[in-house]
Design a protein around this motif. Structure first.
Motif, short mmCIF file in Angstrom:
data_model
loop_
_atom_site.label_atom_id
_atom_site.label_comp_id
_atom_site.label_asym_id
_atom_site.label_seq_id
_atom_site.Cartn_x
_atom_site.Cartn_y
_atom_site.Cartn_z
N GLU A 1 81.73 83.88 27.03
CA GLU A 1 81.27 82.68 27.72
C GLU A 1 81.21 82.94 29.21
N PHE A 21 84.09 84.87 21.29
CA PHE A 21 83.11 84.16 22.11
C PHE A 21 83.09 84.84 23.47
N THR A 31 77.60 73.39 22.96
CA THR A 31 78.17 74.01 24.16
C THR A 31 77.08 74.51 25.09
N TYR A 59 76.93 81.49 26.30
CA TYR A 59 77.91 81.17 25.26
C TYR A 59 77.43 81.85 23.99
N THR A 60 78.01 83.02 23.69
CA THR A 60 77.58 83.78 22.52
C THR A 60 78.78 84.09 21.64
N LEU A 61 78.53 84.13 20.34
CA LEU A 61 79.56 84.43 19.35
C LEU A 61 79.29 85.79 18.75
N ILE A 97 78.13 76.45 19.04
CA ILE A 97 77.18 77.10 19.95
C ILE A 97 76.16 76.11 20.52
N LEU A 124 82.61 77.85 13.90
CA LEU A 124 82.36 78.49 15.19
C LEU A 124 80.88 78.47 15.54
#
Length: 100
Positions: free
Chosen positions: A58, A56, A33, A42-44, A30, A26
């Motif tokens: 997004e 995520f 993307t 776009y953060t996890l 990042i 995952l």
């Protein structure tokens, strides 16, 4: 009037025995993307309560940009191996920002 940005919440639950592999995979999504032209955010995130759960958050410029993202080889590769890595199916929901 321009198309409204689209927010995506994508929840991923790793199999406990695959946690490290899922986290690495995952995190690897990042960088590429964020380079996509339609990607705004776009953060996890990883759950404080269950380390196997990731989300995520997004934001995409448009549905067309999200559709293009979904066809990227690195995302397709993750989706193809998701069955063996994840404890539950991917849970993806679409949202829009409420403007005052």
């Amino acid at each position: 009037m321009s198309e409204q940005a689209l927010t995506v919440l994508a929840r991923v639950k790793a199999r406990a025995e695959k946690l490290q592999q899922v986290e690495k995979t995952l995190a690897g999504l990042i960088g590429p993307t964020r380079q996509e032209p339609g990607c705004i955010t776009y953060t996890l995130h990883q759950s404080n309560d269950d380390p196997c759960v990731f989300v995520f958050v997004e934001v995409w410029r448009s549905q067309a940009d999200l559709d293009e993202h979904l066809q990227k080889p690195y995302l397709q590769a993750f989706i193809a191996e998701a069955g063996e890595l994840l404890a539950e199916p991917l849970d993806v929901t679409l949202w829009h920002e409420v403007q005052p």
